[in-house]
Design a protein around this motif. Sequence first.
Motif, PDB file in Angstrom:
ATOM      1  N   SER A  46       0.830  -1.207   0.000  1.00  0.00           N
ATOM      2  CA  SER A  46       0.000   0.000   0.000  1.00  0.00           C
ATOM      3  C   SER A  46       0.865   1.257   0.000  1.00  0.00           C
ATOM      4  O   SER A  46       0.470   2.288  -0.550  1.00  0.00           O
ATOM      5  N   ASP A  47       2.065   1.175   0.589  1.00  0.00           N
ATOM      6  CA  ASP A  47       3.001   2.306   0.527  1.00  0.00           C
ATOM      7  C   ASP A  47       3.446   2.576  -0.902  1.00  0.00           C
ATOM      8  O   ASP A  47       3.822   3.693  -1.241  1.00  0.00           O
ATOM      9  N   ARG A  48       3.428   1.540  -1.732  1.00  0.00           N
ATOM     10  CA  ARG A  48       3.784   1.680  -3.147  1.00  0.00           C
ATOM     11  C   ARG A  48       2.575   2.006  -4.023  1.00  0.00           C
ATOM     12  O   ARG A  48       2.685   2.056  -5.238  1.00  0.00           O
ATOM     13  N   GLY A  49       1.404   2.142  -3.406  1.00  0.00           N
ATOM     14  CA  GLY A  49       0.206   2.481  -4.154  1.00  0.00           C
ATOM     15  C   GLY A  49      -0.569   1.290  -4.678  1.00  0.00           C
ATOM     16  O   GLY A  49      -1.453   1.432  -5.507  1.00  0.00           O
ATOM     17  N   ILE A  50      -0.244   0.104  -4.190  1.00  0.00           N
ATOM     18  CA  ILE A  50      -0.935  -1.119  -4.605  1.00  0.00           C
ATOM     19  C   ILE A  50      -1.874  -1.530  -3.486  1.00  0.00           C
ATOM     20  O   ILE A  50      -1.444  -1.959  -2.421  1.00  0.00           O
ATOM     21  N   VAL A  51      -3.162  -1.392  -3.721  1.00  0.00           N
ATOM     22  CA  VAL A  51      -4.155  -1.723  -2.709  1.00  0.00           C
ATOM     23  C   VAL A  51      -4.620  -3.153  -2.943  1.00  0.00           C
ATOM     24  O   VAL A  51      -5.265  -3.461  -3.946  1.00  0.00           O
ATOM     25  N   VAL A  52      -4.260  -4.024  -2.018  1.00  0.00           N
ATOM     26  CA  VAL A  52      -4.602  -5.436  -2.113  1.00  0.00           C
ATOM     27  C   VAL A  52      -4.796  -5.967  -0.697  1.00  0.00           C
ATOM     28  O   VAL A  52      -4.133  -5.509   0.233  1.00  0.00           O
ATOM     29  N   SER A  53      -5.727  -6.902  -0.521  1.00  0.00           N
ATOM     30  CA  SER A  53      -5.999  -7.424   0.814  1.00  0.00           C
ATOM     31  C   SER A  53      -4.986  -8.495   1.195  1.00  0.00           C
ATOM     32  O   SER A  53      -4.368  -9.127   0.338  1.00  0.00           O
ATOM     33  N   TYR A  54      -4.863  -8.716   2.495  1.00  0.00           N
ATOM     34  CA  TYR A  54      -3.934  -9.738   2.968  1.00  0.00           C
ATOM     35  C   TYR A  54      -4.405 -11.124   2.533  1.00  0.00           C
ATOM     36  O   TYR A  54      -3.599 -12.024   2.314  1.00  0.00           O
ATOM     37  N   GLU A  55      -5.711 -11.315   2.374  1.00  0.00           N
ATOM     38  CA  GLU A  55      -6.237 -12.612   1.943  1.00  0.00           C
ATOM     39  C   GLU A  55      -5.828 -12.905   0.495  1.00  0.00           C
ATOM     40  O   GLU A  55      -5.506 -14.049   0.161  1.00  0.00           O
ATOM     41  N   THR A  56      -5.811 -11.901  -0.329  1.00  0.00           N
ATOM     42  CA  THR A  56      -5.361 -12.081  -1.709  1.00  0.00           C
ATOM     43  C   THR A  56      -3.887 -12.452  -1.737  1.00  0.00           C
ATOM     44  O   THR A  56      -3.477 -13.337  -2.493  1.00  0.00           O
ATOM     45  N   ILE A  57      -3.094 -11.811  -0.906  1.00  0.00           N
ATOM     46  CA  ILE A  57      -1.665 -12.126  -0.822  1.00  0.00           C
ATOM     47  C   ILE A  57      -1.480 -13.560  -0.347  1.00  0.00           C
ATOM     48  O   ILE A  57      -0.641 -14.294  -0.870  1.00  0.00           O
ATOM     49  N   ARG A  58      -2.282 -13.999   0.609  1.00  0.00           N
ATOM     50  CA  ARG A  58      -2.213 -15.378   1.096  1.00  0.00           C
ATOM     51  C   ARG A  58      -2.501 -16.363  -0.033  1.00  0.00           C
ATOM     52  O   ARG A  58      -1.794 -17.364  -0.207  1.00  0.00           O
ATOM     53  N   GLN A  59      -3.518 -16.067  -0.828  1.00  0.00           N
ATOM     54  CA  GLN A  59      -3.864 -16.943  -1.949  1.00  0.00           C
ATOM     55  C   GLN A  59      -2.751 -16.969  -2.996  1.00  0.00           C
ATOM     56  O   GLN A  59      -2.444 -18.034  -3.552  1.00  0.00           O
ATOM     57  N   TRP A  60      -2.156 -15.816  -3.262  1.00  0.00           N
ATOM     58  CA  TRP A  60      -1.029 -15.769  -4.206  1.00  0.00           C
ATOM     59  C   TRP A  60       0.111 -16.643  -3.702  1.00  0.00           C
ATOM     60  O   TRP A  60       0.679 -17.420  -4.462  1.00  0.00           O
ATOM     61  N   CYS A  61       0.448 -16.496  -2.435  1.00  0.00           N
ATOM     62  CA  CYS A  61       1.575 -17.241  -1.875  1.00  0.00           C
ATOM     63  C   CYS A  61       1.298 -18.742  -1.886  1.00  0.00           C
ATOM     64  O   CYS A  61       2.199 -19.541  -2.142  1.00  0.00           O
ATOM     65  N   GLU A  62       0.071 -19.115  -1.625  1.00  0.00           N
ATOM     66  CA  GLU A  62      -0.296 -20.524  -1.648  1.00  0.00           C
ATOM     67  C   GLU A  62      -0.162 -21.102  -3.054  1.00  0.00           C
ATOM     68  O   GLU A  62       0.365 -22.188  -3.246  1.00  0.00           O
ATOM     69  N   LYS A  63      -0.629 -20.363  -4.043  1.00  0.00           N
ATOM     70  CA  LYS A  63      -0.608 -20.857  -5.415  1.00  0.00           C
ATOM     71  C   LYS A  63       0.777 -20.762  -6.050  1.00  0.00           C
ATOM     72  O   LYS A  63       1.203 -21.650  -6.784  1.00  0.00           O
ATOM     73  N   MET A  64       1.489 -19.691  -5.782  1.00  0.00           N
ATOM     74  CA  MET A  64       2.772 -19.439  -6.452  1.00  0.00           C
ATOM     75  C   MET A  64       3.970 -20.051  -5.727  1.00  0.00           C
ATOM     76  O   MET A  64       5.086 -19.976  -6.226  1.00  0.00           O
ATOM     77  N   ALA A  65       3.773 -20.673  -4.581  1.00  0.00           N
ATOM     78  CA  ALA A  65       4.885 -21.219  -3.808  1.00  0.00           C
ATOM     79  C   ALA A  65       5.676 -22.242  -4.600  1.00  0.00           C
ATOM     80  O   ALA A  65       6.916 -22.253  -4.561  1.00  0.00           O
ATOM     81  N   GLN A  66       4.993 -23.085  -5.332  1.00  0.00           N
ATOM     82  CA  GLN A  66       5.688 -24.116  -6.107  1.00  0.00           C
ATOM     83  C   GLN A  66       6.536 -23.512  -7.208  1.00  0.00           C
ATOM     84  O   GLN A  66       7.617 -24.026  -7.523  1.00  0.00           O
ATOM     85  N   PHE A  67       6.096 -22.407  -7.799  1.00  0.00           N
ATOM     86  CA  PHE A  67       6.875 -21.758  -8.850  1.00  0.00           C
ATOM     87  C   PHE A  67       8.051 -20.988  -8.258  1.00  0.00           C
ATOM     88  O   PHE A  67       9.115 -20.924  -8.856  1.00  0.00           O
ATOM     89  N   THR A  68       7.853 -20.417  -7.067  1.00  0.00           N
ATOM     90  CA  THR A  68       8.937 -19.693  -6.397  1.00  0.00           C
ATOM     91  C   THR A  68      10.031 -20.648  -5.949  1.00  0.00           C
ATOM     92  O   THR A  68      11.206 -20.357  -6.074  1.00  0.00           O
TER      93      THR A  68
END
Length: 64
Positions: A39-61
């Motif tokens: 949000s400091d960078r101007g990106i408004v996103v919920s913590y739940e969305t970030i959790r879902q990203w991390c869950e899905k993208m963990a294997q690629f990371t």
Amino acid sequence: MKNSNIYAGYRYPAQSISHAVWLYHRFTLSFRDIEELLSDRGIVVSYETIRQWCEKMAQFTAAK
């Protein structure tokens, strides 16, 4: 042929998603901490969305 872009269909740019996932896996930050940093960078996103990203993208990371 299946689309190989793992970020296809997301509302946010791939760079924002990968940065959030990287922050979570690289540092011991909570999803709410990452929400605040983005949000400091101007990106408004919920913590739940970030959790879902991390869950899905963990294997690629982990593969990098």
